[in-house]
Design a protein around this motif. Structure first.
Motif, PDB file in Angstrom:
ATOM      1  N   GLN B  33       1.130  -1.149  -0.353  1.00  0.00           N
ATOM      2  CA  GLN B  33      -0.535  -0.374  -0.118  1.00  0.00           C
ATOM      3  C   GLN B  33       0.820   1.424  -0.223  1.00  0.00           C
ATOM      4  N   VAL B  34       0.761   2.477  -1.614  1.00  0.00           N
ATOM      5  CA  VAL B  34       1.467   3.180  -1.058  1.00  0.00           C
ATOM      6  C   VAL B  34       0.256   4.314  -0.250  1.00  0.00           C
ATOM      7  N   ALA B  35       1.152   5.181   0.482  1.00  0.00           N
ATOM      8  CA  ALA B  35       0.504   6.349   1.606  1.00  0.00           C
ATOM      9  C   ALA B  35      -0.083   7.501   0.469  1.00  0.00           C
ATOM     10  N   GLY B  36      -0.819   8.111   0.666  1.00  0.00           N
ATOM     11  CA  GLY B  36      -1.383   9.527  -0.549  1.00  0.00           C
ATOM     12  C   GLY B  36       0.799  10.049  -0.990  1.00  0.00           C
ATOM     13  N   GLN B  37       0.358  10.667  -1.467  1.00  0.00           N
ATOM     14  CA  GLN B  37       1.776  11.286  -1.998  1.00  0.00           C
ATOM     15  C   GLN B  37       1.379  12.582  -2.726  1.00  0.00           C
ATOM     16  N   VAL B  38       2.098  13.882  -2.646  1.00  0.00           N
ATOM     17  CA  VAL B  38       2.101  15.313  -3.081  1.00  0.00           C
ATOM     18  C   VAL B  38       3.065  15.299  -4.170  1.00  0.00           C
ATOM     19  N   ASN B  66       6.401  10.066  -7.085  1.00  0.00           N
ATOM     20  CA  ASN B  66       6.713   9.917  -5.812  1.00  0.00           C
ATOM     21  C   ASN B  66       6.413   8.463  -5.420  1.00  0.00           C
ATOM     22  N   VAL B  67       4.776   8.041  -6.236  1.00  0.00           N
ATOM     23  CA  VAL B  67       4.548   6.302  -5.944  1.00  0.00           C
ATOM     24  C   VAL B  67       5.171   5.710  -6.389  1.00  0.00           C
ATOM     25  N   GLN B  68       5.685   6.187  -7.673  1.00  0.00           N
ATOM     26  CA  GLN B  68       7.075   5.446  -7.816  1.00  0.00           C
ATOM     27  C   GLN B  68       7.857   4.893  -7.463  1.00  0.00           C
ATOM     28  N   SER B  69       8.337   5.701  -6.334  1.00  0.00           N
ATOM     29  CA  SER B  69       9.948   5.875  -5.443  1.00  0.00           C
ATOM     30  C   SER B  69       8.712   4.821  -4.334  1.00  0.00           C
ATOM     31  N   LEU B  71       7.174   2.470  -5.049  1.00  0.00           N
ATOM     32  CA  LEU B  71       6.568   0.727  -5.140  1.00  0.00           C
ATOM     33  C   LEU B  71       7.857   0.158  -5.978  1.00  0.00           C
ATOM     34  N   GLU B  72       9.393   0.956  -5.987  1.00  0.00           N
ATOM     35  CA  GLU B  72      10.393   0.438  -6.551  1.00  0.00           C
ATOM     36  C   GLU B  72      11.154   0.098  -4.949  1.00  0.00           C
ATOM     37  N   ALA B  73      10.949   1.245  -4.547  1.00  0.00           N
ATOM     38  CA  ALA B  73      12.099   0.779  -2.896  1.00  0.00           C
ATOM     39  C   ALA B  73      11.451  -0.554  -2.361  1.00  0.00           C
ATOM     40  N   GLY B  74       9.737  -0.853  -2.811  1.00  0.00           N
ATOM     41  CA  GLY B  74       8.883  -2.068  -1.906  1.00  0.00           C
ATOM     42  C   GLY B  74       8.889  -3.335  -3.628  1.00  0.00           C
ATOM     43  N   GLU B  75      10.398  -2.901  -4.315  1.00  0.00           N
ATOM     44  CA  GLU B  75      10.501  -3.848  -5.207  1.00  0.00           C
ATOM     45  C   GLU B  75       9.324  -4.292  -6.351  1.00  0.00           C
ATOM     46  N   ALA B  76       8.151  -3.480  -6.712  1.00  0.00           N
ATOM     47  CA  ALA B  76       7.479  -3.352  -7.131  1.00  0.00           C
ATOM     48  C   ALA B  76       7.276  -2.430  -8.489  1.00  0.00           C
ATOM     49  N   SER B  77       6.160  -2.220  -9.263  1.00  0.00           N
ATOM     50  CA  SER B  77       6.770  -1.546 -10.137  1.00  0.00           C
ATOM     51  C   SER B  77       4.251  -0.702 -10.499  1.00  0.00           C
ATOM     52  N   TRP B  78       4.244  -0.229 -11.178  1.00  0.00           N
ATOM     53  CA  TRP B  78       3.393  -0.064 -12.059  1.00  0.00           C
ATOM     54  C   TRP B  78       2.134  -0.814 -12.056  1.00  0.00           C
ATOM     55  N   GLU B  79       3.388  -1.985 -12.155  1.00  0.00           N
ATOM     56  CA  GLU B  79       2.653  -3.159 -13.504  1.00  0.00           C
ATOM     57  C   GLU B  79       1.641  -4.224 -11.570  1.00  0.00           C
ATOM     58  N   ASP B  80       2.226  -3.926 -11.383  1.00  0.00           N
ATOM     59  CA  ASP B  80       1.665  -4.475 -10.109  1.00  0.00           C
ATOM     60  C   ASP B  80       0.458  -3.974  -9.253  1.00  0.00           C
ATOM     61  N   VAL B  81       0.438  -2.628  -9.875  1.00  0.00           N
ATOM     62  CA  VAL B  81      -0.545  -1.438  -8.561  1.00  0.00           C
ATOM     63  C   VAL B  81      -2.522  -2.171  -9.751  1.00  0.00           C
ATOM     64  N   LEU B 127      -2.479  20.684  -5.446  1.00  0.00           N
ATOM     65  CA  LEU B 127      -3.659  20.485  -6.598  1.00  0.00           C
ATOM     66  C   LEU B 127      -3.599  18.884  -6.499  1.00  0.00           C
ATOM     67  N   VAL B 128      -2.944  18.314  -6.451  1.00  0.00           N
ATOM     68  CA  VAL B 128      -2.609  17.218  -6.218  1.00  0.00           C
ATOM     69  C   VAL B 128      -2.734  15.604  -4.959  1.00  0.00           C
ATOM     70  N   GLU B 129      -3.415  14.841  -4.787  1.00  0.00           N
ATOM     71  CA  GLU B 129      -2.814  13.527  -3.987  1.00  0.00           C
ATOM     72  C   GLU B 129      -3.160  12.726  -4.752  1.00  0.00           C
ATOM     73  N   ILE B 130      -2.472  11.059  -4.396  1.00  0.00           N
ATOM     74  CA  ILE B 130      -2.625  10.052  -5.213  1.00  0.00           C
ATOM     75  C   ILE B 130      -1.888   9.203  -4.129  1.00  0.00           C
ATOM     76  N   ASP B 131      -2.617   7.845  -4.320  1.00  0.00           N
ATOM     77  CA  ASP B 131      -2.862   6.572  -3.479  1.00  0.00           C
ATOM     78  C   ASP B 131      -2.290   5.509  -4.135  1.00  0.00           C
ATOM     79  N   ALA B 132      -2.003   4.485  -3.614  1.00  0.00           N
ATOM     80  CA  ALA B 132      -2.080   3.676  -4.597  1.00  0.00           C
ATOM     81  C   ALA B 132      -2.197   1.796  -3.490  1.00  0.00           C
ATOM     82  N   LEU B 133      -2.260   0.946  -4.426  1.00  0.00           N
ATOM     83  CA  LEU B 133      -2.913  -0.122  -3.573  1.00  0.00           C
ATOM     84  C   LEU B 133      -2.090  -1.066  -5.157  1.00  0.00           C
ATOM     85  N   ALA B 134      -1.225  -2.137  -4.430  1.00  0.00           N
ATOM     86  CA  ALA B 134      -0.487  -2.814  -5.208  1.00  0.00           C
ATOM     87  C   ALA B 134      -0.650  -4.705  -4.753  1.00  0.00           C
TER      88      ALA B 134
END
Lengths: 137, 137, 137
Positions: B33-38, B66-69, B71-81, B127-134
């Motif tokens: 789980q990626v916390a809300g990033q700004v 920032n979300v990608q960082s 993911l990558e620090a957790g050995e994941a990528s956008w492909e897993d989201v 203006l924008v915040e993003i979180d993500a579940l992989a």
């Protein structure tokens, strides 16, 4: 292998029945989801739920306690939580909220959960709502 | 079988410490789980985090980065989201946001994640915040 | 054991293509995530999507039907859903929304999902949005 996973509703004794056909929490497989909790005090038979107090501190501590009741009724703890969503009504509450949050989680042993703080409307009298996702095991 | 799953906090080198007891990301089992990033730029020691620029484009690209960082620090990528939550402050930003989003994900190989776009308040200047579940594996 | 999990996009026949590079739903492992759905009627080739009606009842029933189409296209059902996020634009809609929600879920056999009701802005003409997380198996 092909065993069907059971979905279980979680209803702590402290909680009033939800105002619609949803559960305070639900567990399926190793996923436990806590529904949005607010600062309602423990259920009193025959009385409508009401927030414990007007301050952010009172409501936040009660809300966290309500989330915890659901986790515990599902045999989970904060240590299992991977995501906490915090709904505040005022960006000006962020600093004070964080202070209360940090005190509450001071003794957490495992890594703290990820979190998103979201600024939304809430029904009159409510300052904070929190939901949580836990991964068990 | 009864091996206890470890919960791990994820803190990319580019990130400042969170302003409270939560993690930028957390991994347990095959859930990340990626916390809300700004749109904060890379951490600078001794300086408070600040958004990279005033425009939606600058902030969105930095937020996605920032979300990608995490993911990558957790050995994941956008492909897993599997889920991306986008928080915008203005429904008028939807079209421009989608354009930036589409450019960013142009090279995605796997199915794109589900998404919910949510219009909320954010702290001043954001203006924008993003979180993500992989889901890993 | 080390089999790579496939991520699959879910696109019901009733749905228009998403306005950006995201999926109406996505499945990976035993997790199925439904993207935020609104009260758009079934896709009509060559026409922009439009909400089915101006009332909360019409939009809510269509939105629930759209979530259900994604679940079914992913070989899941409401019985598998562990979390429903409801986005309303007006706290005054809560009571009527719950009434419609209860009717819709009257025949649910398994425990109802957890839920968070969130009061946010939505694009003009839309009164409700819903996303859902399901755990399959």
């Amino acid at each position: 292998m092909t065993e069907k996973l059971q979905k279980t509703a979680i209803t702590p004794a402290t909680h009033t029945a939800p105002p619609a056909k949803f559960s305070h929490g639900v567990k399926k497989g190793n996923i436990l989801q806590v529904a949005g909790q607010v600062g309602f005090g423990p259920a009193v038979p025959g009385q409508a739920p009401a927030p414990v107090g007007p301050t952010l501190r009172e409501q936040t501590l009660q809300t966290l306690s309500n989330v915890q009741s659901v986790l515990e009724a599902g045999e989970a703890s904060w240590e299992d939580v991977v995501m906490i969503r915090v709904y505040l009504t005022d960006t000006g509450h962020f600093a004070e909220f964080n202070e209360i949050y940090n005190e509450f989680f001071a003794d957490l042993k495992e890594a703290p959960a990820a979190r998103t703080t979201i600024y939304v409307g809430l029904p009159a009298g409510l300052l904070v709502e929190i939901d949580a996702l836990a991964v068990l095991g």
